[in-house]
Enzyme design. Structure first.
Site, PDB file in Angstrom:
ATOM      1  N   HIS B  12      13.410   6.554 -13.864  1.00 44.03           N
ATOM      2  CA  HIS B  12      12.424   6.425 -15.029  1.00 44.03           C
ATOM      3  C   HIS B  12      12.069   4.799 -15.137  1.00 44.03           C
ATOM      4  CE1 HIS B  12      16.652   6.034 -17.497  1.00 44.03           C
ATOM      5  NE2 HIS B  12      16.284   4.940 -17.071  1.00 44.03           N
ATOM      6  N   HIS B  59      16.944   1.565 -23.649  1.00 47.87           N
ATOM      7  CA  HIS B  59      17.083   0.320 -23.009  1.00 47.87           C
ATOM      8  C   HIS B  59      16.668  -0.802 -24.033  1.00 47.87           C
ATOM      9  CE1 HIS B  59      16.069   3.220 -19.823  1.00 47.87           C
ATOM     10  NE2 HIS B  59      16.301   2.399 -18.932  1.00 47.87           N
ATOM     11  N   HIS B 193      20.537   0.497  -8.439  1.00 46.03           N
ATOM     12  CA  HIS B 193      19.651  -0.793  -8.621  1.00 46.03           C
ATOM     13  C   HIS B 193      20.633  -1.716  -9.407  1.00 46.03           C
ATOM     14  CE1 HIS B 193      18.952   1.716 -12.249  1.00 46.03           C
ATOM     15  NE2 HIS B 193      18.041   0.777 -12.510  1.00 46.03           N
ATOM     16  N   GLU B 240      23.459   4.301 -14.404  1.00 44.83           N
ATOM     17  CA  GLU B 240      22.544   5.482 -14.812  1.00 44.83           C
ATOM     18  C   GLU B 240      22.809   6.844 -14.125  1.00 44.83           C
ATOM     19  OE1 GLU B 240      18.683   2.663 -16.397  1.00 44.83           O
ATOM     20  OE2 GLU B 240      18.516   3.720 -14.546  1.00 44.83           O
TER      21      GLU B 240
END
Lengths: 121, 280
Positions: B12, B59, B193, B240
């Protein structure tokens, strides 16, 4: 059950990684709160007009102010910054996540992109 | 009774939203990534779910460090997107399903999951990018939504086991809803990531592919991964993956994998897309 190594704190020995835990969240609260305010376009304008006054409005300490002045992301993280909030600070200067990645790893943008590409091979 | 038809996964990252906003889908850089989506859109078009439960992490649009719920569920009639500070266009609101939200909250708290209920919650790119990828034209078939947010911003984040168990409870709650609605569950974010620190740019293809295999065949095995190990292997924001585990828990024990795509790198990320169809 998880192993006993699973007690996370910012000292967790993962190279080049700061775990954003309670200690860091307390340390960086003012800095992150300032960055959170940048969701609002008017706040971004107010910051641009007078960064120093804006630092004081959010009670940043000297370490945090200096890291912001230098736009040094590693220093901002050391001062308690969380990358999701720092991204909003970076956005003001038109820096995206790859620009930030290059800065933190001491690479050129091109070198950083090459490093990412290599990971996919 | 409500029926869960399956689960979808997708990355996302905001760069995707930016690529959509600037019509870069056919650029050489983006092509292999966006090619992973027509099969999902066709699958959705065939099954036409009434409701999408969208599991994502905020976020720093809605939640700040003053109050950071480990698990939050939207209970609103409508969900608004807003300026996140770096120039993604603000998208039109999404229609909610408040009665089903409250049913899920009631059932899950009764099941001893302590939920933060949100009658107002701004949804950021973590929520909107998957919606744009799966329902690009926002037509009449776009389902009502229920956002479910997990904390991946500030440690301690929930364990992988807790996330799988959360999903199981979420699945039971949905299936006990007396209305005949079809529900799809979205697990968003990841895969590997790391955005921050000297290890920025860390991606781990081997670990990502292992996760994509095991989440189909043996999700229980993945619960043995500690949070420390998850971050060591997948990077700080690779955490995540816990949202994929929440999605997986809501599905049947055995699932059929209909489609899989893995693009690396997309921005700084290994990006995985899957359709898992429920077998019961």
């Amino acid at each position: 059950m998880e192993d006993s190594k699973d007690r996370m704190d910012h000292h967790a020995d993962i190279e080049g990684t700061t775990i954003f835990d309670g200690k860091m969240a307390m340390k960086g609260y003012a800095l992150n709160k300032m960055c959170f305010s940048f969701n609002d376009a008017a706040a971004r304008e107010e910051y641009r007009a007078d960064p120093e006054a804006y630092f004081d409005k959010f009670n940043l300490n000297e370490e945090q102010k200096e890291a912001c002045r230098k736009k040094n992301v590693l220093d901002m993280i050391a001062a308690g910054g969380n990358v999701y909030y720092l991204a909003k600070f970076a956005g003001i200067y038109g820096l995206n996540m790859q620009d930030i990645g290059a800065q933190q790893t001491g690479m050129s943008l091109e070198e950083f992109r090459e490093k990412l590409k290599k990971a996919g091979e | 009774m409500a029926k869960i038809i399956g689960g979808l996964t997708t990355s996302h990252i905001p760069a995707i939203g930016n690529a959509i906003a600037t019509n870069k889908q056919d650029d050489p850089y983006w092509k292999s990534f966006f090619e992973g989506y027509p099969p999902v859109q066709e699958w959705l078009n065939r099954h036409k779910p009434d409701v999408a439960v969208v599991i994502y992490n905020d976020h720093g649009l809605n939640f700040f460090l003053d109050k950071m719920p480990t698990f939050a569920i939207g209970a609103a009639h409508e969900y608004h997107n807003a300026d996140e500070g770096w120039g993604l266009p603000t998208l039109a609101p999404y229609q909610g399903d408040a009665p089903l939200s409250w049913h899920i909250i009631e059932q899950m708290v009764n099941d001893e999951f302590d939920i933060t209920s949100c009658q107002e919650i701004l949804v950021d790119h973590g929520f909107t990018v998957p919606m744009q990828l799966f329902w690009p034209d926002r037509g009449g078939d776009m389902p009502r939504v229920i956002p479910v947010s997990a904390n991946t911003v500030q440690h301690p984040i929930p364990t992988i086991k807790r996330c799988l168990d959360f999903g199981k409870s979420l699945g039971r709650a949905i299936r006990s809803w007396p209305e005949d609605v079809k529900v799809v569950v979205l697990g968003t974010g990841g895969l590997s990531h790391q955005l921050d620190g000297k290890r920025a740019g860390h991606i781990n293809k081997e670990f990502d592919l292992m996760c994509m295999e095991k989440i189909v065949t043996d999700p229980e095995e993945l619960t043995r991964i500690s949070r420390h190990e998850l971050i060591r292997q997948a990077g700080s924001q690779g955490s995540e993956f816990i949202m994929w585990m929440m999605m997986r828990g809501a599905l049947s024990e055995k699932v059929r994998k209909i489609h899989q795509n893995y693009s690396i790198p997309i921005s700084n990320t290994g990006a995985g897309t899957m359709i898992l169809e429920n077998l019961d």
